[in-house]
Design a protein around this motif. Structure first.
Motif, mmCIF file in Angstrom:
data_model
loop_
_atom_site.group_PDB
_atom_site.id
_atom_site.type_symbol
_atom_site.label_atom_id
_atom_site.label_comp_id
_atom_site.label_asym_id
_atom_site.label_seq_id
_atom_site.Cartn_x
_atom_site.Cartn_y
_atom_site.Cartn_z
ATOM 1 N N TYR A 88 30.003 14.902 -5.317
ATOM 2 C CA TYR A 88 28.560 14.925 -5.042
ATOM 3 C C TYR A 88 27.962 16.301 -5.358
ATOM 4 C CZ TYR A 88 24.243 15.017 -2.297
ATOM 5 O OH TYR A 88 22.937 15.169 -1.896
ATOM 6 N N ARG A 89 28.599 17.363 -4.866
ATOM 7 C CA ARG A 89 28.063 18.723 -5.087
ATOM 8 C C ARG A 89 28.130 19.106 -6.565
ATOM 9 N NH1 ARG A 89 26.822 21.910 -1.068
ATOM 10 N NH2 ARG A 89 27.173 23.776 -2.347
ATOM 11 N N ALA A 90 29.220 18.710 -7.235
ATOM 12 C CA ALA A 90 29.358 19.039 -8.658
ATOM 13 C C ALA A 90 28.255 18.383 -9.473
ATOM 14 C CB ALA A 90 30.735 18.605 -9.163
ATOM 15 N N LYS A 91 27.866 17.174 -9.090
ATOM 16 C CA LYS A 91 26.802 16.471 -9.810
ATOM 17 C C LYS A 91 25.427 17.033 -9.461
ATOM 18 C CE LYS A 91 28.857 12.165 -11.066
ATOM 19 N NZ LYS A 91 28.624 12.557 -12.458
ATOM 20 N N LYS A 92 25.212 17.309 -8.179
ATOM 21 C CA LYS A 92 23.892 17.722 -7.729
ATOM 22 C C LYS A 92 23.557 19.154 -8.129
ATOM 23 C CE LYS A 92 20.870 17.867 -3.683
ATOM 24 N NZ LYS A 92 20.714 17.519 -2.252
ATOM 25 N N TYR A 93 24.559 20.050 -8.043
ATOM 26 C CA TYR A 93 24.258 21.475 -8.219
ATOM 27 C C TYR A 93 24.769 22.069 -9.530
ATOM 28 C CZ TYR A 93 23.177 21.149 -3.249
ATOM 29 O OH TYR A 93 22.651 20.779 -2.038
ATOM 30 N N GLN A 122 35.215 17.345 -16.315
ATOM 31 C CA GLN A 122 35.252 18.632 -15.619
ATOM 32 C C GLN A 122 35.416 18.433 -14.114
ATOM 33 O OE1 GLN A 122 31.488 20.080 -17.186
ATOM 34 N NE2 GLN A 122 32.540 21.724 -18.295
ATOM 35 N N ILE A 123 34.741 17.447 -13.579
ATOM 36 C CA ILE A 123 34.847 17.178 -12.144
ATOM 37 C C ILE A 123 36.253 16.740 -11.784
ATOM 38 C CG2 ILE A 123 34.085 15.639 -10.283
ATOM 39 C CD1 ILE A 123 31.327 15.570 -11.646
ATOM 40 N N ILE A 124 36.794 15.807 -12.536
ATOM 41 C CA ILE A 124 38.125 15.277 -12.249
ATOM 42 C C ILE A 124 39.179 16.371 -12.328
ATOM 43 C CG2 ILE A 124 39.937 13.734 -13.137
ATOM 44 C CD1 ILE A 124 37.672 11.784 -13.910
ATOM 45 N N GLN A 141 37.947 4.119 -8.749
ATOM 46 C CA GLN A 141 36.759 4.472 -7.974
ATOM 47 C C GLN A 141 36.416 5.955 -8.135
ATOM 48 O OE1 GLN A 141 38.201 3.093 -4.188
ATOM 49 N NE2 GLN A 141 37.132 1.115 -4.331
ATOM 50 N N VAL A 142 37.431 6.807 -8.081
ATOM 51 C CA VAL A 142 37.203 8.249 -8.255
ATOM 52 C C VAL A 142 36.634 8.534 -9.641
ATOM 53 C CG1 VAL A 142 38.341 10.490 -8.438
ATOM 54 C CG2 VAL A 142 38.948 8.939 -6.571
ATOM 55 N N THR A 143 37.211 7.890 -10.641
ATOM 56 C CA THR A 143 36.748 8.095 -12.021
ATOM 57 C C THR A 143 35.300 7.638 -12.181
ATOM 58 O OG1 THR A 143 38.993 7.812 -12.885
ATOM 59 C CG2 THR A 143 37.176 7.548 -14.438
ATOM 60 N N ARG A 144 34.966 6.485 -11.620
ATOM 61 C CA ARG A 144 33.602 5.962 -11.739
ATOM 62 C C ARG A 144 32.598 6.861 -11.026
ATOM 63 N NH1 ARG A 144 33.422 0.326 -9.360
ATOM 64 N NH2 ARG A 144 31.228 0.485 -9.972
ATOM 65 N N MET A 145 32.960 7.402 -9.859
ATOM 66 C CA MET A 145 32.055 8.328 -9.165
ATOM 67 C C MET A 145 31.870 9.607 -9.968
ATOM 68 S SD MET A 145 32.777 8.009 -5.038
ATOM 69 C CE MET A 145 34.567 8.090 -5.111
ATOM 70 N N ALA A 146 32.968 10.127 -10.520
ATOM 71 C CA ALA A 146 32.885 11.365 -11.298
ATOM 72 C C ALA A 146 32.070 11.187 -12.577
ATOM 73 C CB ALA A 146 34.291 11.864 -11.632
ATOM 74 N N GLN A 147 32.126 9.996 -13.171
ATOM 75 C CA GLN A 147 31.432 9.739 -14.434
ATOM 76 C C GLN A 147 30.036 9.151 -14.250
ATOM 77 O OE1 GLN A 147 34.199 7.250 -16.584
ATOM 78 N NE2 GLN A 147 35.445 8.996 -17.273
ATOM 79 N N ALA A 148 29.630 8.952 -12.990
ATOM 80 C CA ALA A 148 28.300 8.395 -12.724
ATOM 81 C C ALA A 148 27.226 9.280 -13.345
ATOM 82 C CB ALA A 148 28.072 8.284 -11.218
ATOM 83 N N GLU A 149 26.240 8.660 -13.965
ATOM 84 C CA GLU A 149 25.207 9.414 -14.672
ATOM 85 C C GLU A 149 24.080 9.889 -13.757
ATOM 86 O OE1 GLU A 149 23.857 7.219 -18.024
ATOM 87 O OE2 GLU A 149 25.822 7.168 -19.010
ATOM 88 N N LEU A 164 22.947 10.454 -9.207
ATOM 89 C CA LEU A 164 23.396 10.394 -7.819
ATOM 90 C C LEU A 164 23.263 8.979 -7.267
ATOM 91 C CD1 LEU A 164 22.001 13.743 -6.351
ATOM 92 C CD2 LEU A 164 24.365 13.185 -6.957
ATOM 93 N N ASP A 165 22.251 8.242 -7.719
ATOM 94 C CA ASP A 165 22.107 6.853 -7.282
ATOM 95 C C ASP A 165 23.324 6.032 -7.685
ATOM 96 O OD1 ASP A 165 19.680 7.259 -6.069
ATOM 97 O OD2 ASP A 165 18.490 6.600 -7.788
ATOM 98 N N GLU A 166 23.767 6.227 -8.913
ATOM 99 C CA GLU A 166 24.949 5.503 -9.386
ATOM 100 C C GLU A 166 26.187 5.939 -8.617
ATOM 101 O OE1 GLU A 166 27.575 4.841 -13.481
ATOM 102 O OE2 GLU A 166 25.556 5.728 -13.600
ATOM 103 N N PHE A 167 26.289 7.249 -8.324
ATOM 104 C CA PHE A 167 27.403 7.763 -7.529
ATOM 105 C C PHE A 167 27.473 7.050 -6.179
ATOM 106 C CE2 PHE A 167 28.159 10.643 -3.925
ATOM 107 C CZ PHE A 167 29.513 10.906 -4.073
ATOM 108 N N PHE A 168 26.334 6.948 -5.485
ATOM 109 C CA PHE A 168 26.312 6.307 -4.175
ATOM 110 C C PHE A 168 26.582 4.800 -4.273
ATOM 111 C CE2 PHE A 168 23.825 10.097 -2.781
ATOM 112 C CZ PHE A 168 24.689 10.485 -1.769
#
Length: 336
Positions: free
Chosen positions: A221-226, A233-235, A249-257, A259-263
């Protein structure tokens, strides 16, 4: 019966120490005070903290000094339990000890961020830190910049992830603390698997596994937001261990385009029942989930390593909450 006999004495000791745990009501009363000296005076009424500040004047009660003394409360409780423990229990406590090494590193980090002079006193604990820590904590706490502090950790398991984070630029103390925790749980997970018995491993797996999952979720979340990092890079900086999360699930959250998709992905995981409102506080949610797991493991097996693990976790949390409360008083911020 074996566990009952092995743990009855130390569980009785822990229950006696728990009598002095601060309640929510006491935190509310402390938060309502108007100054830090008043709050420290309030703390001194509790046997766990009464001797920590007796020799300090009001002028000396700056954040660095207070946090250093509160760390002493953590170490004192740890040492009380350690001296009371049998050889088998001491093995776990020696593995757990790195949490206290970590608390010193975090205190030094926050001191650098706040421009405060660093001072470290470990004399009260004799040679324990020398025997169980490979870091030169005195030297590390003398560093004056974040770059120097990270460089001083070279050769330790903490250095590589912190250096990788530093290369991304605009590194914050909050993110450094998260990376320290991630490094700690990764190495502790492997060590515990080697040195603990199967029933002990099960307890630690539940607690540490959940905390690692929550750290990974917060970091994504922080890597995407800030930072706007890519999925790859996140993974690359996540804890490479999953408990209730799947690799997909981890991969999909990390690759979400977004924050809405992440959640949306997060809602499909084991933790999807969290209160994921419009602006969720993932740190608060993680604390609530971790609290439940530590309480559950202790209730399920009260005469076991869970008693030690749970007490030390909640004591550490209490100290963090005291630091936060004092900072809110200092800057006149209402409790959230």
């Amino acid at each position: 019966m074996g566990n009952l006999m092995a743990y009855s004495a130390i569980v009785t000791k822990i229950k006696a120490m728990e009598r002095w745990r601060l309640t929510d009501r006491q935190f509310e009363e402390m938060a309502a005070l108007e100054s830090v000296p008043e709050a420290v005076a309030y703390l001194k009424e509790n046997p766990s903290y009464e001797s920590l500040f007796s020799s300090f004047s009001q002028e000396e009660l700056h954040r660095g000094k207070i946090e250093q003394q509160l760390n002493q409360a953590l170490y004192r409780d740890f040492m009380r339990i350690y001296r009371f423990a049998n050889l088998r229990q001491r093995r776990f406590l020696e593995l757990y000890f790195r949490r206290y090494e970590l608390s010193i590193l975090k205190t030094c980090l926050r001191g650098i961020a706040g421009g405060m002079e660093q001072e470290l006193k470990l004399e009260e604990f004799g040679t324990f830190f020398q025997e169980h820590s490979k870091l030169d904590l005195h030297q590390i706490c003398q560093k004056q910049t974040l770059e120097q502090w990270i460089a001083s950790l070279k050769g330790s398991s903490y250095y590589a992830p912190l250096a990788a984070l530093e290369q991304k630029g605009n590194v914050s103390p909050t993110d450094c603390e998260t990376v320290l925790d991630m490094s700690y749980f990764t190495s502790s997970w492997r060590i515990n698997k080697r040195y603990l018995k199967k029933d002990e491993q099960k307890i630690i797996t539940q607690c540490f596994g959940t905390r690692m999952d929550m750290l990974n979720i917060q970091w994504i979340y922080r890597a995407k937001k800030y930072y706007g990092l890519s999925g790859a890079q996140i993974i690359s900086v996540l804890i490479p261990i999953r408990f209730h999360l799947t690799k997909e699930q981890v991969t999909r959250m990390a690759q979400a385009e977004s924050l809405d998709e992440f959640f949306n992905v997060l809602k499909t995981t084991h933790y999807g029942k969290m209160d994921l409102s419009e602006t969720p506080d993932l740190k608060k949610i993680a604390d609530q989930i971790n609290d439940r797991v530590y309480e559950m493991t202790r209730k399920s097996d009260p005469y076991s390593i869970a008693a030690l693990n749970s007490y030390l976790y909640f004591k550490e949390k209490e100290v963090r909450r005291i630091v936060t409360t004092l900072e809110r008083i200092r800057y006149g911020v209402a409790a959230g």
